[in-house]
Design a protein around this motif. Structure first.
Motif, PDB file in Angstrom:
ATOM      1  N   PRO A 126      20.540  -4.995 -14.825  1.00 23.20           N
ATOM      2  CA  PRO A 126      21.569  -4.466 -13.940  1.00 23.20           C
ATOM      3  C   PRO A 126      22.160  -3.135 -14.413  1.00 23.20           C
ATOM      4  CG  PRO A 126      22.442  -6.279 -15.230  1.00 23.20           C
ATOM      5  CD  PRO A 126      20.979  -6.196 -15.540  1.00 23.20           C
ATOM      6  N   ASN A 184      16.970  -5.520 -12.206  1.00 20.12           N
ATOM      7  CA  ASN A 184      16.756  -6.169 -13.495  1.00 20.12           C
ATOM      8  C   ASN A 184      16.134  -5.150 -14.441  1.00 20.12           C
ATOM      9  OD1 ASN A 184      16.489  -7.974 -15.545  1.00 20.12           O
ATOM     10  ND2 ASN A 184      14.742  -9.051 -14.653  1.00 20.12           N
ATOM     11  N   ASP A 210      25.394  -7.355 -10.027  1.00 21.83           N
ATOM     12  CA  ASP A 210      24.639  -7.607 -11.261  1.00 21.83           C
ATOM     13  C   ASP A 210      23.252  -8.180 -10.985  1.00 21.83           C
ATOM     14  OD1 ASP A 210      26.880  -6.758 -12.628  1.00 21.83           O
ATOM     15  OD2 ASP A 210      27.479  -8.762 -13.274  1.00 21.83           O
TER      16      ASP A 210
END
Length: 177
Positions: A72, A70, A66
């Motif tokens: 994810p 950015n 995750d």
């Protein structure tokens, strides 16, 4: 213009239980080696590991997928926030080869070969138990190497989980039942 990342878009089975995947990366080889061995870089595309670069040295990979991009992307059901795997270095030739075993999930080797101003990365993952494992490992390596290629090339990779889902479907069609 150099086309980083392209050797064959997909990994190939070179034996029934062995995956091989290759990518061309921008050099120099020292930088690529850093992305394979130093946590500061390794954790940006694969997992943290805290490796002591010594044959026989144990270490633990800790995946936090995750945090790799950015955003994810849309994480599929069934995945937690973290995955851990005990490992041990089995071969080491600085700037050339790193191999390790993953307890219960086969053996992995990274090999680097200069190719002009680029570096050929070859990953071989051996002892993949069954089709389900082959599908999971092929998809995972491909998605992670896409991030490595982006990071080392200075290009923002697509969201990890979205790429992973697309690749899982594609490998599902490629890997024989």
């Amino acid at each position: 213009m150099t086309n980083f990342g392209k050797i064959d878009d997909f990994g190939t089975l070179i034996e029934p239980a062995t995956l091989k995947i290759q990518r061309l990366l921008p050099g120099p080889i020292e930088r690529v080696w850093s992305y394979l061995t130093e946590d500061e870089f390794l954790s940006k595309w694969l997992a943290s590991a805290g490796m002591e670069l010594k044959v026989g040295a144990p270490f633990e990979f800790v995946w936090r997928n995750d945090t790799l991009t950015n955003p994810p992307g849309n994480k599929p059901a069934g995945f937690g926030g973290e995955h851990r795997m005990q490992s041990k270095i089995t071969a080491l030739e600085p700037l050339r080869r790193l191999a390790f075993t993953w307890v219960g999930s086969g053996d992995v080797s990274f090999e680097l070969e200069p190719s002009g101003d680029q570096v050929l990365l070859t990953i071989i993952h051996r002892r993949l138990a069954d089709r389900s494992n082959l599908l999971s490992v092929s998809t995972g390596w491909h998605a992670h190497i896409d991030i490595l290629t982006g990071r080392i090339s200075g290009i923002e990779p697509e969201p990890f989980w979205n790429n992973w889902a697309r690749l899982k479907d594609a490998y599902g069609r490629k890997i024989p039942a």
